[in-house]
Design an enzyme around this catalytic site. Structure first.
Site, mmCIF file in Angstrom:
data_model
loop_
_atom_site.group_PDB
_atom_site.id
_atom_site.type_symbol
_atom_site.label_atom_id
_atom_site.label_comp_id
_atom_site.label_asym_id
_atom_site.label_seq_id
_atom_site.Cartn_x
_atom_site.Cartn_y
_atom_site.Cartn_z
ATOM 1 N N ALA A 22 -2.617 4.307 2.663
ATOM 2 C CA ALA A 22 -3.608 4.152 1.593
ATOM 3 C C ALA A 22 -4.485 2.928 1.816
ATOM 4 O O ALA A 22 -5.374 2.657 1.013
ATOM 5 C CB ALA A 22 -2.915 4.053 0.236
ATOM 6 N N SER A 41 0.847 -1.194 0.000
ATOM 7 C CA SER A 41 0.000 0.000 0.000
ATOM 8 C C SER A 41 0.879 1.239 0.000
ATOM 9 O O SER A 41 2.005 1.209 0.528
ATOM 10 C CB SER A 41 -0.893 0.021 1.240
ATOM 11 O OG SER A 41 -0.109 0.174 2.403
ATOM 12 N N ASP A 42 0.385 2.316 -0.566
ATOM 13 C CA ASP A 42 1.033 3.591 -0.303
ATOM 14 C C ASP A 42 0.789 3.890 1.185
ATOM 15 O O ASP A 42 -0.068 3.270 1.828
ATOM 16 C CB ASP A 42 0.484 4.709 -1.204
ATOM 17 C CG ASP A 42 1.442 5.910 -1.258
ATOM 18 O OD1 ASP A 42 2.331 6.023 -0.374
ATOM 19 O OD2 ASP A 42 1.303 6.752 -2.183
ATOM 20 N N TRP A 43 1.522 4.824 1.721
ATOM 21 C CA TRP A 43 1.552 5.055 3.160
ATOM 22 C C TRP A 43 0.220 5.626 3.666
ATOM 23 O O TRP A 43 -0.110 6.768 3.359
ATOM 24 C CB TRP A 43 2.727 5.974 3.464
ATOM 25 C CG TRP A 43 4.020 5.242 3.691
ATOM 26 C CD1 TRP A 43 4.839 5.395 4.785
ATOM 27 C CD2 TRP A 43 4.673 4.257 2.869
ATOM 28 N NE1 TRP A 43 5.927 4.557 4.684
ATOM 29 C CE2 TRP A 43 5.856 3.857 3.529
ATOM 30 C CE3 TRP A 43 4.370 3.638 1.665
ATOM 31 C CZ2 TRP A 43 6.732 2.896 3.012
ATOM 32 C CZ3 TRP A 43 5.247 2.677 1.146
ATOM 33 C CH2 TRP A 43 6.397 2.329 1.812
#
Ligand code: NOJ
Length: 872
Positions: free
Chosen positions: A292, A288-290
């Protein structure tokens, strides 16, 4: 129903429907994303992954459930040294994975290099050089102890020129970006570091990418932006460079913050399960993006493999995974095969790229401080020790990385206009004007994450940055050259010292070089009202007035632009403006690189985007105001595949310099187009089924005491995300009032199904059906240097598919950068694949070669199509 931000554990599992749905109220009106389950498991026979799979299977078979979960879940924001870290498996000698930015170097460390941006690398149109840049960045990351370098970037692709992070990626053209992605990935991974293709997908603007961030700016929204993209546009434009990334063997992909068709990027089963893992055959892992990630089990079954940085929101001490993933597997909410697949994908990427457990360089820096000593667990302020070893990584086996940086930035500088004043030859008198030629008086790294534009602009702002080890300013480099040449040299490093500038440039014999810029970056930083995305396309700090003024006083005014994308050039046709250069974001060797182009030492590059006459001429723009009440702002990609030059061609919109344009110090002739049809095998849609999902190792023990925190072995670290339970009462351990809901009540149909699955016709290899890469034609042309100096030329191959208005006039399909001596002719050869002449058929759900007459063009830009022929 809305996702509850900050809610932990299985509360959010109840929201699984949101994976593929949207608030019912809006369902009819807004774009939706089709569900696709189950999540594809790794293919043991996937080409290039066979050994990695075997090693990963052997490794994962030895793991306990807790250890598997530990691989999948980050330890929390600021819990260790890197921007993200997973749990370790000390019993088997596996140290924590260090996941760290950025796409142009190593973020926040010291004694590293600051490389040119991806966009500047794209402007070299030189695949080999982009590879060299990737390799050098990979070498630096490896030597610092980085396991996964968080780049390169193909999302944003560049739908809107104002978008804040376009410079981190390559170009709005999918083929140029695809080549840039593949070459960078190969370079990074050759150095033993796993690359990360990000942000998947449709992450085209900063505004509203995260509802929380937007609320911080005063926008009253509950949900992040939805990029609404139709299936054809997805395949032909945005997915294209990710397909090239998968084909290049990328080990990881980062899913993006925003929603696509009203389903969040990191729990969108259509994107992750169907497009990425099934159709493109991606065998690595999705992180995941941070922050997200918005759900626990729902994201797991939708195809997410790793939660970054592990906590629900930074420093919350809670995780959607960690303990909750352990419980979810134990109670059957997440099937055992899915956690095994997550762990196997993560380990396979590691084995494919790094080879061996125990071979990693220890992490020798802390992102959170440059102090030598400090707490290794930064958030907890625990573990005081040496955390920065200040390892100098600026030179690798291939030599000094500064040399690569200088070459990339020079070859990626575009000579947009030249009336003949360049290259400079011992000019009598140079006056350098503008703040952008000089240093930031506070130092090159003074602004956190480069969140300002003081002094010369050499990178944008945000997570896509690195600290400068030094920054050669244009003023410093041009002064040094002037001294050697006996040139009179004066500089005024201000945009506002109008009277001093006027007196200087009004003198006789002056060659005035005006440096100007326009900056942008990531949404968490607001610079002068630019919340990541640019507010407009004009130059910063009064740049246009500066240029107008100088050129009104000096008949030989050269303009150099440092910027994160196109800017408006309302003064471009002034006869007093004798040359215009776009120097992109050059990195640490900025001054040396611009010197090399101005003095003709190095051949310049080509523009990776179109220079439109007005902001409106681009036909697309950032959405700056929410348009859906408090619900997700809706960004409809209604222009389809028509962005950048494809749009300018279709709309006949006025432009100043076309995509692919760039002058040379020589002249080139194009002749002798030859087209040869090759006997390619017919396209074979993939058929059959996969094997059923495997599980590895012993089934998890059912006795919950086995999963309790082993307090006898070590004390817990504050805020740290662990896989353990703190009590044998699962409801209490999960901190979830709804614990115990039956998975079948809230997970989408087939989410738990581990039986053999049909294979998609468009799938079958890395990047899609292997038949897409069959070469159908060889096209060659002769390129002759008709001028007097040795120079590089970039012949470009475009196709038109002959399908009428629904298709772009032309589309780039290949390019070569060739170095040609005066009078010399070189033959350039392009291989046109089936993919190159296909369109995505939404009904068939496959690539199809249409019936229209296909033409091929070879030339110097999207508007300089010198040669053409029919692909018969
Ligand atoms: C958010 C950014 O979008 C992403 O590109 C970056 O890698 C992470 N933060 C970690 O810094």
């Amino acid at each position: 129903m809305r996702p509850r931000k900050g809610a932990s554990g299985l509360v959010v599992l109840l929201l699984a429907q949101l994976t593929d749905a949207i608030p019912q109220l809006h369902k009819r009106a807004l774009a939706t994303s089709d569900p696709f389950y189950p999540s594809p498991w790794m293919d043991p026979q996937a080409q290039g992954w066979e050994d990695a799979y075997a090693k990963a299977k052997a490794f994962v078979s030895q793991l306990t459930l807790l250890e598997k979960v530990n691989l999948t879940t980050g330890v929390g924001w600021e819990a260790e040294q890197c921007v993200g870290q997973t749990g370790a498996i000390p019993r088997l000698g596996l140290t924590e994975f260090c996941l760290h930015d950025s796409p142009l170097g190593i973020r926040g460390t010291d004694y590293n290099s600051a490389f040119p941006s991806g966009q500047t690398a794209a402007a070299t149109f030189d695949e080999g050089l982009i590879f060299k840049r990737g390799l050098a960045m990979g070498r630096e990351a490896y030597a610092k102890g980085v396991t996964v370098l968080l780049g390169p970037v193909a999302g944003p692709l560049g739908r809107m020129p104002e978008a804040g992070r376009n410079w981190e990626g390559f170009s709005p053209d999918p083929v140029l970006t695809g080549v840039g992605m593949a070459a960078s990935i190969k370079g990074i991974q050759q150095a033993g570091v796993v690359a990360c293709a990000k942000h998947f997908i449709g992450n085209e603007q900063e505004n509203f990418r995260q509802a929380g961030e937007a609320r911080g700016y005063g926008f009253d929204i509950d949900e992040s932006l939805s990029s609404n993209i139709d299936d054809k546009t997805m395949h032909e434009l945005y997915l294209w460079p990710f397909a090239d990334s998968v084909r290049a063997g990328v080990g990881s992909v980062m899913c993006s913050y925003q929603q696509v068709n009203n389903s969040y990027g990191c729990q969108n089963s259509k994107l992750l399960n169907d497009l990425l893992k099934n159709e493109l055959g991606f065998q690595g892992f999705v992180m995941s993006d941070w922050q997200a990630q918005h759900t626990g089990a729902a994201s797991a079954v939708a195809g997410l493999d790793m939660s970054m940085p592990g906590d629900t929101v930074f420093n919350s001490r809670r995780s959607y995974w960690g303990t909750n993933l352990t419980l979810a597997v134990l109670n059957g909410t997440v099937p055992e095969w899915r956690i095994d697949d997550m762990a196997t994908r993560i380990m396979a990427a590691f084995f494919k790229v790094n080879g061996t457990v125990g071979k990693q360089e220890p992490i020798n820096f802390s992102f959170w401080t440059q102090d030598t000593y400090g707490p290794i667990h930064w958030a907890a302020k625990q573990g005081y020790q040496q955390i920065n070893h200040h390892v100098n990584v600026q030179t690798g086996p291939e030599g000094r990385h500064g040399d690569v940086i200088r070459e990339v930035a020079a070859k990626g500088t575009v000579l947009l206009k030249n009336t003949g004043v360049l290259p400079l030859k011992k000019p009598k008198f140079i006056a350098v004007i503008g703040e952008d030629a000089g240093p930031n008086p506070l130092g090159p790294n003074a602004c956190d994450n480069r969140g300002c534009a003081n002094g010369t602009l050499a990178m944008g702002w945000g997570s896509g940055t690195a600290n400068f080890p030094y920054l050669v300013t244009p003023d410093a480099a041009l002064l040094a050259r002037a001294i050697m040449d006996g040139t009179r040299y004066e500089s005024v490093l201000s945009n506002y010292a109008t009277s001093q500038i006027k007196s200087l440039v009004s003198l006789d014999n002056v060659t005035a070089i005006v440096f100007v810029n326009a900056d942008s970056g990531e949404g968490f930083i607001n610079v002068d009202g630019n919340m990541g995305d640019r507010k407009n396309l004009t130059l910063w700090k009064n740049g246009d007035d500066l240029i107008r003024n100088v050129s009104s006083w000096c008949p030989n005014t050269i303009v150099v632009i440092h910027s994160t994308g196109p800017v408006l050039l309302p003064w471009h046709d002034s006869p007093n403006i004798t040359a215009i250069l776009w120097a992109g974001l050059p990195g640490q060797e900025s001054g040396n690189s611009i010197h090399d182009v101005l003095y003709g030492v190095t051949s310049p590059g080509r523009s990776p985007f179109t220079w439109g006459a007005t902001r409106e001429s681009y036909g697309t723009d950032v959405l700056y105001q929410p348009n859906n009440g408090k619900a997700a702002p809706q960004q409809d990609f209604s222009e389809g595949v028509f962005i950048d030059y494809r749009h300018f061609d279709k709309a006949n919109a006025s432009l100043i310099y076309p995509f692919g344009h760039g002058l040379s110090y020589s002249t080139f002739g194009y002749t002798n187009l030859r087209i040869q049809k090759l006997p390619a095998p017919p396209y074979r849609p993939t058929t059959g089924t996969t094997a059923p999902a495997p599980t590895f190792g012993a089934p998890p023990a059912s006795n919950l005491t086995e999963y309790l925190f082993p307090s006898a072995s070590f004390p817990p670290i504050y805020q740290y995300i662990y896989p353990y339970l703190n009590t044998t009462d699962p409801r209490a351990a999960s901190a979830d009032a709804h614990y115990g809901q039956n998975a079948s009540q809230f997970l989408p149909p087939r989410a738990l199904d581990g039986s053999a699955q049909p294979r998609l016709r468009a799938s079958g290899g890395a990047g899609g059906n292997p038949g897409l890469w069959d070469v159908l034609y060889e096209v060659s042309a002769d390129v002759t240097n008709t001028g007097a100096v040795h120079a590089d030329e970039v012949p470009q191959l475009y196709v038109s598919l002959g399908a009428g208005a629904g298709d772009p006039r032309v589309m780039l399909r290949g390019f070569r950068r060739v170095s040609v001596g005066p009078g010399e002719t070189v033959e350039v050869l392009f291989r046109v694949t089936r993919r190159d002449v296909s369109g995505w058929d939404v009904g068939v759900q496959d690539w199809v070669v249409g019936a229209g007459e296909k033409r091929v063009f070879v030339g110097r830009s999207s508007r300089g199509l010198e040669l053409s022929g029919v692909l018969g």
